[in-house]
Design a protein around this motif. Sequence first.
Motif, PDB file in Angstrom:
ATOM      1  N   LYS A  62     -23.254  42.359 -28.313  1.00  0.00           N
ATOM      2  CA  LYS A  62     -22.812  43.367 -27.343  1.00  0.00           C
ATOM      3  C   LYS A  62     -21.891  42.738 -26.315  1.00  0.00           C
ATOM      4  CE  LYS A  62     -26.567  46.771 -27.530  1.00  0.00           C
ATOM      5  NZ  LYS A  62     -27.693  47.402 -26.793  1.00  0.00           N
ATOM      6  N   ASP A  63     -22.259  41.523 -25.860  1.00  0.00           N
ATOM      7  CA  ASP A  63     -21.426  40.807 -24.888  1.00  0.00           C
ATOM      8  C   ASP A  63     -20.069  40.436 -25.487  1.00  0.00           C
ATOM      9  OD1 ASP A  63     -23.397  40.933 -22.959  1.00  0.00           O
ATOM     10  OD2 ASP A  63     -24.213  38.952 -23.424  1.00  0.00           O
ATOM     11  N   ILE A  64     -20.081  39.979 -26.729  1.00  0.00           N
ATOM     12  CA  ILE A  64     -18.844  39.569 -27.400  1.00  0.00           C
ATOM     13  C   ILE A  64     -17.916  40.757 -27.582  1.00  0.00           C
ATOM     14  CG2 ILE A  64     -17.891  38.697 -29.573  1.00  0.00           C
ATOM     15  CD1 ILE A  64     -20.572  37.034 -29.765  1.00  0.00           C
ATOM     16  N   VAL A  65     -18.455  41.858 -28.093  1.00  0.00           N
ATOM     17  CA  VAL A  65     -17.654  43.061 -28.307  1.00  0.00           C
ATOM     18  C   VAL A  65     -17.117  43.594 -26.984  1.00  0.00           C
ATOM     19  CG1 VAL A  65     -17.746  45.486 -29.030  1.00  0.00           C
ATOM     20  CG2 VAL A  65     -18.777  43.707 -30.468  1.00  0.00           C
ATOM     21  N   SER A  66     -17.967  43.607 -25.962  1.00  0.00           N
ATOM     22  CA  SER A  66     -17.546  44.096 -24.650  1.00  0.00           C
ATOM     23  C   SER A  66     -16.407  43.250 -24.096  1.00  0.00           C
ATOM     24  CB  SER A  66     -18.731  44.082 -23.686  1.00  0.00           C
ATOM     25  OG  SER A  66     -18.320  44.439 -22.381  1.00  0.00           O
ATOM     26  N   TYR A  67     -16.487  41.943 -24.279  1.00  0.00           N
ATOM     27  CA  TYR A  67     -15.413  41.078 -23.773  1.00  0.00           C
ATOM     28  C   TYR A  67     -14.091  41.381 -24.461  1.00  0.00           C
ATOM     29  CZ  TYR A  67     -12.308  37.179 -23.207  1.00  0.00           C
ATOM     30  OH  TYR A  67     -11.184  36.427 -22.968  1.00  0.00           O
TER      31      TYR A  67
ATOM     32  N   GLU B  27     -13.127  44.044 -25.986  1.00  0.00           N
ATOM     33  CA  GLU B  27     -12.652  45.399 -25.699  1.00  0.00           C
ATOM     34  C   GLU B  27     -12.239  45.600 -24.249  1.00  0.00           C
ATOM     35  OE1 GLU B  27     -14.862  48.189 -29.038  1.00  0.00           O
ATOM     36  OE2 GLU B  27     -15.771  48.012 -27.047  1.00  0.00           O
ATOM     37  N   THR B  28     -12.962  44.973 -23.320  1.00  0.00           N
ATOM     38  CA  THR B  28     -12.730  45.257 -21.897  1.00  0.00           C
ATOM     39  C   THR B  28     -12.329  44.038 -21.068  1.00  0.00           C
ATOM     40  OG1 THR B  28     -15.022  44.848 -21.172  1.00  0.00           O
ATOM     41  CG2 THR B  28     -14.516  47.024 -22.068  1.00  0.00           C
ATOM     42  N   GLY B  29     -12.499  42.830 -21.627  1.00  0.00           N
ATOM     43  CA  GLY B  29     -12.196  41.622 -20.863  1.00  0.00           C
ATOM     44  C   GLY B  29     -13.319  41.170 -19.966  1.00  0.00           C
ATOM     45  N   SER B  30     -14.484  41.795 -20.076  1.00  0.00           N
ATOM     46  CA  SER B  30     -15.619  41.462 -19.226  1.00  0.00           C
ATOM     47  C   SER B  30     -16.457  40.351 -19.863  1.00  0.00           C
ATOM     48  CB  SER B  30     -16.488  42.706 -18.997  1.00  0.00           C
ATOM     49  OG  SER B  30     -17.645  42.391 -18.262  1.00  0.00           O
ATOM     50  N   VAL B  31     -16.410  39.163 -19.254  1.00  0.00           N
ATOM     51  CA  VAL B  31     -17.185  38.024 -19.769  1.00  0.00           C
ATOM     52  C   VAL B  31     -18.610  38.111 -19.243  1.00  0.00           C
ATOM     53  CG1 VAL B  31     -17.362  35.509 -19.849  1.00  0.00           C
ATOM     54  CG2 VAL B  31     -15.116  36.601 -19.781  1.00  0.00           C
ATOM     55  N   PRO B  32     -19.614  37.883 -20.088  1.00  0.00           N
ATOM     56  CA  PRO B  32     -20.997  37.888 -19.597  1.00  0.00           C
ATOM     57  C   PRO B  32     -21.204  36.758 -18.596  1.00  0.00           C
ATOM     58  CG  PRO B  32     -20.902  37.002 -21.817  1.00  0.00           C
ATOM     59  CD  PRO B  32     -19.548  37.552 -21.517  1.00  0.00           C
ATOM     60  N   GLU B  33     -21.573  37.084 -17.383  1.00  0.00           N
ATOM     61  CA  GLU B  33     -21.752  36.077 -16.343  1.00  0.00           C
ATOM     62  C   GLU B  33     -23.173  35.541 -16.366  1.00  0.00           C
ATOM     63  OE1 GLU B  33     -20.295  35.716 -11.806  1.00  0.00           O
ATOM     64  OE2 GLU B  33     -21.773  37.296 -12.144  1.00  0.00           O
TER      65      GLU B  33
END
Length: 390
Positions: free
Chosen positions: A276-281, A283-289
């Motif tokens: 989910k974190d990988i796909v979100s990054y 697609e949106t550029g949001s890195v899991p912090e």
Amino acid sequence: MSGYNSDGDAENTNTSSLADLIDQLSEKRATTREKALQDMIKTLRMDYHYDDVEKIKFTLVEDLKKELKKGNHTEQELACQLASVTAITQGDEAEQLYKDISSSLKDLISNSGSQVVKASALTTLAMLIFISESDEQATINSLDIFSSAFSSQESSTEQILAGLKGWSLLSSTISAHYTFATQIPAHLLTLANLLRSDQPDVRIAAGEVIAFLYECAVVEAAMDEESEEIGPNPDEFAEYAGMEFDDLMDLMKSLTKDKTKGRAKKDKEKQRTPFKDIVSYIETGSVPEEVLSFRHQKVSFSSWAQLAQLNAFRDALGQGLQAHFESNQFLQEVFDTKIAKDVKKVTMTAVEKRMYMGDNTERAKNRTRTLGKSRNTRSKEVDYVNQDDD
């Protein structure tokens, strides 16, 4: 053995000092040597023992060389782990350790009869190169050792994981341009195939490396002044994986809700959040912090390059990660931070950091600056991109 209490001080409950333990590495009984190695690893993991290691460093290096060359498989695996945590303790002074045992580690990677020992040697070699190698070209030249491990059909699961993690750790110190131009074309197809592995840890590690490579593509696009495009070209990126971008994304999305028959439920759950974190990054550029909390402050890690480095130190130090972060200046320098112990907030300029966090000798200062520049290359590039986004 030495423990770590809530006040951050080493408890005085040592049953054996490091000096006593190193003497036991000369015993004839293999089980005695193995126990000594285990206890030394535990001691150095759980607290920062720079002064103690400094007193025994010459004997320790010789014993490590002997264990790596002549020990049984268990001893060799433990010696690899001890070498890693010793290098973290020594920090920028681990150069001699790296020079003395790197050939033995490479020999184990190529010739050991144990897959576990091969994986351990890969992990330790990556850590030693990361800590001690200041020449980017030398680091680049070493990457094939790790990519071969995750690309070979003869590699065990342990070797593939060690190869992926070691490659990511070292690539995190190399410019995004080099990685974008050479490593994405060379390895993305292999990584996409590893997403179909029957081992959840391999799927997760491969996915995280793909996210890391996409971060390189993002940085490269942001720093390309001639390009009129905003961000990387997804189709060009996925082309190296041998599929359309949408197909690559669909494959990774399927791993967030894996319905493959025969896979254990816990394995499906284990990979759900990472993907989910990988796909979100992507697609949106949001890195899991990820955030580490200390008594007076928090330290955050917010790029795939930083996370690769953090995870390597976590693997090496285990539960001792927090203790080393508080006391080990080297670890703080890697992540360009300063842990405040006695005050609530510390604000330091770059000049003050160099003044108060530097080593004593001019040679050490120069070497630390060179190594720091090498390790922080990607972090600075990502910071540049993030500033542009703001």
